[in-house]
Structures are given as structure tokens and as C-alpha cells.
Write a protein that holds these residues in place. Structure first.
Motif, mmCIF file in Angstrom:
data_model
loop_
_atom_site.group_PDB
_atom_site.id
_atom_site.type_symbol
_atom_site.label_atom_id
_atom_site.label_comp_id
_atom_site.label_asym_id
_atom_site.label_seq_id
_atom_site.Cartn_x
_atom_site.Cartn_y
_atom_site.Cartn_z
ATOM 1 N N ASN A 341 -6.920 -10.348 10.315
ATOM 2 C CA ASN A 341 -7.043 -9.477 10.591
ATOM 3 C C ASN A 341 -5.890 -8.011 10.470
ATOM 4 O O ASN A 341 -5.982 -7.149 10.569
ATOM 5 C CB ASN A 341 -7.253 -8.798 11.791
ATOM 6 N N GLY A 342 -4.769 -8.935 10.989
ATOM 7 C CA GLY A 342 -3.705 -7.426 10.178
ATOM 8 C C GLY A 342 -2.616 -7.430 9.102
ATOM 9 O O GLY A 342 -2.948 -6.650 8.658
ATOM 10 N N CYS A 343 -2.396 -9.175 9.231
ATOM 11 C CA CYS A 343 -1.751 -8.623 7.632
ATOM 12 C C CYS A 343 -2.442 -8.928 6.665
ATOM 13 O O CYS A 343 -1.778 -8.017 5.190
ATOM 14 C CB CYS A 343 -1.301 -10.060 7.345
ATOM 15 N N ALA A 344 -3.403 -9.355 6.485
ATOM 16 C CA ALA A 344 -4.571 -8.784 5.700
ATOM 17 C C ALA A 344 -5.484 -8.260 5.377
ATOM 18 O O ALA A 344 -6.284 -8.181 4.620
ATOM 19 C CB ALA A 344 -5.313 -10.816 5.238
ATOM 20 N N GLY A 345 -6.019 -7.699 6.436
ATOM 21 C CA GLY A 345 -7.018 -6.141 6.982
ATOM 22 C C GLY A 345 -5.915 -5.302 7.007
ATOM 23 O O GLY A 345 -6.231 -4.136 5.929
ATOM 24 N N GLY A 388 3.993 -15.613 1.848
ATOM 25 C CA GLY A 388 5.103 -14.252 1.919
ATOM 26 C C GLY A 388 4.087 -13.725 2.820
ATOM 27 O O GLY A 388 4.556 -12.167 3.137
ATOM 28 N N GLY A 389 2.215 -13.332 2.970
ATOM 29 C CA GLY A 389 2.270 -13.059 4.329
ATOM 30 C C GLY A 389 1.537 -11.990 3.742
ATOM 31 O O GLY A 389 1.466 -11.455 2.562
ATOM 32 N N ALA A 390 2.245 -11.065 4.838
ATOM 33 C CA ALA A 390 0.942 -9.148 4.657
ATOM 34 C C ALA A 390 1.745 -8.603 3.254
ATOM 35 O O ALA A 390 0.776 -7.824 2.357
ATOM 36 C CB ALA A 390 1.899 -8.190 5.833
ATOM 37 N N THR A 391 2.980 -8.442 3.314
ATOM 38 C CA THR A 391 3.506 -7.778 1.574
ATOM 39 C C THR A 391 2.956 -8.353 0.546
ATOM 40 O O THR A 391 2.541 -7.490 -0.438
ATOM 41 C CB THR A 391 5.395 -8.175 1.811
ATOM 42 N N PHE A 392 2.313 -9.934 0.035
ATOM 43 C CA PHE A 392 1.538 -10.279 -0.856
ATOM 44 C C PHE A 392 0.028 -9.699 -0.545
ATOM 45 O O PHE A 392 -0.301 -9.960 -1.082
ATOM 46 C CB PHE A 392 2.311 -11.903 -0.309
ATOM 47 N N ALA A 393 0.093 -10.143 0.895
ATOM 48 C CA ALA A 393 -1.582 -10.056 0.763
ATOM 49 C C ALA A 393 -1.579 -8.195 -0.058
ATOM 50 O O ALA A 393 -2.692 -7.999 -0.926
ATOM 51 C CB ALA A 393 -2.414 -9.540 2.137
ATOM 52 N N ALA A 394 -0.617 -6.921 0.782
ATOM 53 C CA ALA A 394 -0.912 -6.333 0.060
ATOM 54 C C ALA A 394 -0.588 -5.806 -1.962
ATOM 55 O O ALA A 394 -1.016 -5.060 -2.072
ATOM 56 C CB ALA A 394 0.156 -5.138 0.265
ATOM 57 N N LEU A 395 0.365 -6.691 -2.450
ATOM 58 C CA LEU A 395 0.797 -7.309 -3.901
ATOM 59 C C LEU A 395 -0.984 -7.722 -4.298
ATOM 60 O O LEU A 395 -0.286 -7.291 -5.404
ATOM 61 C CB LEU A 395 1.502 -7.986 -3.516
ATOM 62 N N ILE A 396 -1.356 -8.046 -3.969
ATOM 63 C CA ILE A 396 -2.590 -9.525 -3.701
ATOM 64 C C ILE A 396 -4.050 -7.319 -4.646
ATOM 65 O O ILE A 396 -4.745 -6.723 -5.592
ATOM 66 C CB ILE A 396 -3.820 -9.933 -3.698
ATOM 67 N N VAL A 397 -4.075 -6.723 -3.260
ATOM 68 C CA VAL A 397 -4.859 -6.120 -3.165
ATOM 69 C C VAL A 397 -4.545 -5.085 -4.118
ATOM 70 O O VAL A 397 -5.466 -4.210 -4.937
ATOM 71 C CB VAL A 397 -4.751 -5.415 -1.811
ATOM 72 N N LEU A 398 -3.720 -4.708 -3.841
ATOM 73 C CA LEU A 398 -2.812 -3.377 -5.479
ATOM 74 C C LEU A 398 -2.676 -3.653 -6.189
ATOM 75 O O LEU A 398 -3.351 -2.616 -7.233
ATOM 76 C CB LEU A 398 -2.176 -3.302 -4.963
ATOM 77 N N SER A 399 -2.252 -4.046 -6.670
ATOM 78 C CA SER A 399 -2.975 -5.421 -7.982
ATOM 79 C C SER A 399 -4.709 -4.994 -9.106
ATOM 80 O O SER A 399 -4.608 -5.004 -10.173
ATOM 81 C CB SER A 399 -2.079 -6.282 -8.889
ATOM 82 N N ALA A 400 -4.945 -5.402 -7.627
ATOM 83 C CA ALA A 400 -6.190 -5.648 -7.597
ATOM 84 C C ALA A 400 -7.388 -4.381 -8.430
ATOM 85 O O ALA A 400 -7.898 -3.776 -8.485
ATOM 86 C CB ALA A 400 -7.371 -6.454 -7.367
ATOM 87 N N LEU A 401 -6.104 -3.337 -7.601
ATOM 88 C CA LEU A 401 -6.814 -2.028 -8.083
ATOM 89 C C LEU A 401 -6.548 -1.226 -8.807
ATOM 90 O O LEU A 401 -6.697 0.570 -9.372
ATOM 91 C CB LEU A 401 -6.708 -0.671 -6.447
ATOM 92 N N ASP A 402 -5.511 -1.491 -9.798
ATOM 93 C CA ASP A 402 -4.301 -1.069 -10.306
ATOM 94 C C ASP A 402 -3.151 0.257 -9.949
ATOM 95 O O ASP A 402 -3.054 1.323 -10.822
ATOM 96 C CB ASP A 402 -4.991 -0.495 -11.895
ATOM 97 N N MET A 403 -3.176 -0.490 -9.060
ATOM 98 C CA MET A 403 -2.036 0.931 -8.257
ATOM 99 C C MET A 403 -0.273 -0.127 -8.612
ATOM 100 O O MET A 403 -0.369 -1.990 -8.435
ATOM 101 C CB MET A 403 -3.190 0.726 -6.699
ATOM 102 N N ILE A 418 6.306 -3.758 12.794
ATOM 103 C CA ILE A 418 5.231 -3.739 12.222
ATOM 104 C C ILE A 418 4.457 -4.891 12.059
ATOM 105 O O ILE A 418 3.018 -5.415 12.772
ATOM 106 C CB ILE A 418 4.269 -3.187 11.191
ATOM 107 N N ASP A 419 5.445 -5.957 11.758
ATOM 108 C CA ASP A 419 5.007 -7.149 11.604
ATOM 109 C C ASP A 419 4.581 -8.228 12.577
ATOM 110 O O ASP A 419 3.240 -8.721 12.811
ATOM 111 C CB ASP A 419 6.070 -8.348 11.238
ATOM 112 N N MET A 420 5.602 -7.542 14.260
ATOM 113 C CA MET A 420 5.141 -8.593 15.329
ATOM 114 C C MET A 420 3.828 -7.964 15.565
ATOM 115 O O MET A 420 2.640 -8.668 16.489
ATOM 116 C CB MET A 420 5.750 -7.113 16.264
#
Length: 462
Positions: A341-345, A388-403, A418-420
Motif C-alpha cells: 500500500n505504501g511503496c506500490a500504491g 528495488g521497492g518503491a523507486t522501481f514501483a514508481a519506475l514501472i508506473v511512470l514508464s507506463a504513463l510515458d512520463m 519517507i521509506d520508513m
């Protein structure tokens, strides 16, 4: 000279915790005492020597022996605990059909709460007016951005189907050694197969089945004893980990991005409230529930390791929440590797909303919001596949949105802080999934939930 003095003070603090343990204080009280002492000691180091001091760095190298050592011990017992607990639970329940219900419901709750967390991230980012524009890029931010763009190539090469395939245990011995990011789920699947095979032997060859059942019972008791031994060291690990976080933080960087930090923790707080509301719907007292899981969340907060928290997560679900072995192990294992919920959501959604205006997208457009929530939910299923946790979750989402994925590196300076909170919320989500699943399937032991016994008190009785 100063390092020796600092370490002497650290040793005195450890001696105080040992004295507290001998006075039979509960584990919860000792954990929160260690948390407070870690904050005070780490803050004192910052105040005396200043941020980035070589003295602090040298001191933390040795303090980290205790913190990193404890996390390593926790990781040591993850695979044995999952293996014998799931096999033992299946044999005890003698109903392989319930496995599909447990796993399906647990995963469904994790994904649903992740989608809700993404929505919270969108609304919080908009409420606080967060934007990627104007954030200063230093050398570290630029380097992180370049690294993310390089990593994007390997992420794009892995399809969703590939991520699902990576969950299966082609080599269970390698997975028991934790050789892959998806090893935890692979061990869960392997253990479930062994448990079902054991049930078949018990039914078809009772004599051999009885021997296998006795072996698993002995293995469970040995592993549980080992778990209790390691968990008794939790206060010392929390002390060291909290000291490292507080003493090693760069407060100038935190202040420069304080708006994002505050927004993140408001969002994380709302997700925690959502978890409490959800358990209330299945008849659980939210105040009692929060009191019982707080030591687990505290450790997750200081360690920043969802996987490392699995043993404490499982022990608390079984002994204090009454969720049962099978449900507890499935929910804790799945929650550490998918549907976080935190890292991937929350986090990927917040980053996407921050970056959207820079590429001409209205983040509050209903179409964009629905697309973002859908992508976040689906990608949260495969984070373990790329690591890679949250950073790579963000990487997947941003790349899917072409950002532009490089912008995800802008927050590297406050990432640990923030990761804590994100990790604590991840673990809370896993425990929420286990609690709801056990109540819906009628497998909960309410007498354990109503009891006031602390884990350590049960350890002493064992």
C-alpha cells in the motif's frame, strides 16, 4: 577518541535495555523504550558533531553491526518459518481446498487496498499542490535519474506474464536461499505443494503419513523457538536502526522538501485509518487491534524492510490476532512482495501527480486518475519481479504513463525518511489482509485476540 566515547554511550544504553529485559518488562515496552533512546542518541550525535560528520559516520559503522546484524537474523528465519508453518497448517487443517480461498482473498484485499492507496495519493498530492517543478537537482539527483533511465531498459523488457512466471519455484532450493526477488512467493507455492502432497500420503499411507506429521510438528516447534529467540533481540535492533536513521539524516534536505514529507505522512496516516476501518467491518476492535500490531509497525518503520518484518508479522498475527498459521503466513508473505500500500500504491501515484503538469496533463482529469489507479494496481503485483521497492514501483508506473522517469530521482535526499513510513504501512496492509481473510473464512481465534498477553510473555512460558 570521540568514536570510542560515542560507542561507550551506546553500550551503556544497551545495558539499560538488558536490565529492562531482566526486570521482565514486556516486549512492546522495551521496543518503544529502544525507539525513544535511539531518537535521543541519534539526535545528540547530530547536535554535537553536525550532519555529515566523519565522527558520526565512524560511529554508525559500528552501531550498524547491531542493526544490520539483527535484520540479517530476521531474514535468516524467513524461509524456514514460511516453509514449516504453511506445510504444518495445511496438514492440520486437512483441507487443501481452503488454500485457494486464503490466497485469493488475501491477494484481492492487498490489491484493493493498493488501489485505494493510489487514490489517496492522488488526492493528497493535489491538496498539497505538489509539483516536480522547482525542485533543485543536485549531483545525487542527476545520478539517480540517469540510473533510473538505465534501469528502465530491463524493466520494459519484462512483461506482466514474465513477472507471473517468476513466482513459480523452478528451483526450490535456490528460492529457499533467497536467490531471486520473488523467492518468498516461490517458497510459499512450494510449501503449499509439499503440504498437499503430505495430506495425500497421510490419507493413502497412514503409517508413513503419521511419521511425516510428527516430523513437521517437531520442525515447527524448533523453528518457532528459533523465531522467539531472534525476536527477543528486537529492542536492540530497533535502537541501532533508529540511531542510524536520526544521526545519518540530512536535515537541510528534509527541510527543503518538507511539503512532500508532510504530504506523504498525511497520506500514509489516512491509509492506516483505512486499514482500521476495514478490520472494524469484520468485527475487530480497531483500538485493541492497533495496540497489538504497533510493535510490528515500529520495527517495520525503523528497519525499512517488509521482508525482514515477516517473522514478527507472522508471530503477531498467530499469537496476538488469532489469524491462524496458514492465513498469517500467506498474508505476510504476499504482503511483503505484492500489493504494498505504501511503496506500490501511495508513492507512485504521488510522483505521477507531481510530474503530470510538467508534461501537460491535468492530474485531476477523471480519465487520467482511473488510468493511473489501474496501472498502479496492476504494477503492484509485479514489484517483486524487478526488485528495488518503491523507486522501481514508481519506475514501472511512470514508464507506463510515458512520463520522464528521471524525475523519480528528485526525492533521493528524503527517500529514507519517507521509506520508513511506507514500509510500516506495507506491513499494516499485510496484517489487515490476514485479519480480514481469517474472519471472513471463519478461521480466527478470537480468544487470542481478546487476550492481553504480550509475545514476550508467551516466550517466557515456552
Amino acid at each position: 577518541m570521540f568514536q570510542i566515547l560515542n560507542l561507550a554511550v551506546f553500550a551503556i544504553i544497551i545495558a539499560l535495555l538488558v536490565k529492562q529485559q531482566k526486570s521482565e518488562q514486556t516486549l512492546s515496552k522495551r521496543v518503544f523504550t529502544a525507539l525513544g533512546l535511539g531518537v535521543l542518541f541519534g539526535g545528540a550525535l547530530q547536535l554535537i558533531y553536525g550532519g555529515g560528520s566523519d565522527v558520526i559516520a565512524g560511529t554508525l559503522d559500528y552501531v550498524n553491526i547491531v542493526g544490520a546484524g539483527y535484520v540479517s537474523l530476521l531474514k535468516m528465519i524467513i524461509m524456514p518459518l514460511i516453509t514449516v508453518s504453511i506445510i504444518g497448517a495445511i496438514i492440520k487443517v486437512k483441507d487443501s481446498g481452503s488454500l485457494g480461498k486464503i490466497s485469493g482473498l488475501s491477494i484481492g484485499i492487498l490489491l484493493a487496498t493498493t488501489a485505494a492507496s493510489a487514490l489517496i495519493g492522488i488526492l493528497i498530492s493535489s491538496m498539497f499542490g505538489l509539483s516536480a517543478e522547482g525542485i533543485v537537482q543536485g549531483a545525487r539527483e542527476i545520478a539517480r535519474g540517469e540510473m533510473l533511465e538505465t534501469r528502465l531498459t530491463s524493466v520494459e523488457a519484462m512483461s506482466f506474464a514474465d513477472m507471473i512466471i517468476s513466482f513459480f519455484p523452478a528451483n526450490p532450493f535456490a528460492d529457499l536461499a533467497g536467490s531471486r526477488p520473488t523467492s518468498t512467493i516461490a517458497v510459499v507455492i512450494f510449501s503449499a505443494f509439499v503440504g498437499v502432497a503430505g495430506l495425500t500420503v497421510i490419507r493413502t499411507q497412514p503409517e508413513l503419513g503419521a511419521s511425516f506429521e510428527r516430523f513437521i510438528n517437531v520442525a515447527q516447534e524448533v523453528v518457532r523457538t528459533l523465531v522467539r529467540m531472534v525476536l527477543s533481540l528486537t529492542p536492540y535492533g530497533v535502537l541501532a536502526l533508529m540511531t542510524k536513521v536520526v544521526a545519518g539524516s540530512n536535515y537541510d534536505d528534509i527541510l527543503s522538501l518538507i511539503n512532500f514529507v508532510i504530504a506523504s505522512y498525511v497520506g500514509l496516516g489516512l491509509i492506516l485509518v483505512m486499514h482500521l476501518v476495514l478490520v472494524t467491518f469484520v468485527g475487530v476492535n480497531p483500538i485493541r487491534y492497533l495496540k497489538k500490531i504497533l510493535p510490528v509497525l515500529t520495527f517495520a518503520f525503523t528497519s525499512r524492510s517488509s521482508a525482514g518484518t515477516i517473522p514478527l508479522n507472522v508471530e503477531t498475527q498467530v499469537k496476538k490476532l488469532g489469524n491462524g498459521d496458514a492465513v498469517s503466513n500467506f498474508s505476510a508473505s504476499f504482503g511483503a512482495t505484492m500489493g504494498q500500500n505504501g511503496c506500490a500504491g501511495l508513492y507512485p501515484a504521488m510522483l505521477a501527480v507531481m510530474i503530470a503538469p510538467t508534461v501537460g496533463i491535468n492530474p485531476l482529469d477523471p480519465g487520467f486518475m482511473l488510468t493511473l489507479i489501474a496501472i498502479v494496481t496492476i504494477s503492484s503485483f509485479g514489484i517483486a519481479g524487478v526488485g528495488g521497492g518503491a523507486t522501481f514501483a514508481a519506475l514501472i508506473v511512470l514508464s507506463a504513463l510515458d512520463m520522464p522517469v528521471a524525475l523519480a530521482g528528485l526525492l533521493i535526499s528524503i527517500e529514507p525518511l519517507i521509506d520508513m513510513g511506507r514500509t510500516a504501512v506495507n506491513v499494516s496492509g499485510a496484517m489487515t489482509a490476514g485479519t480480514i481473510t481469517s474472519r471472513v473464512l471463519g478461521q480466527a481465534d478470537d480468544s487470542l485476540f481478546e487476550a492481553e498477553d504480550d509475545i514476550e510473555e508467551q516466550t517466557a512460558k515456552a
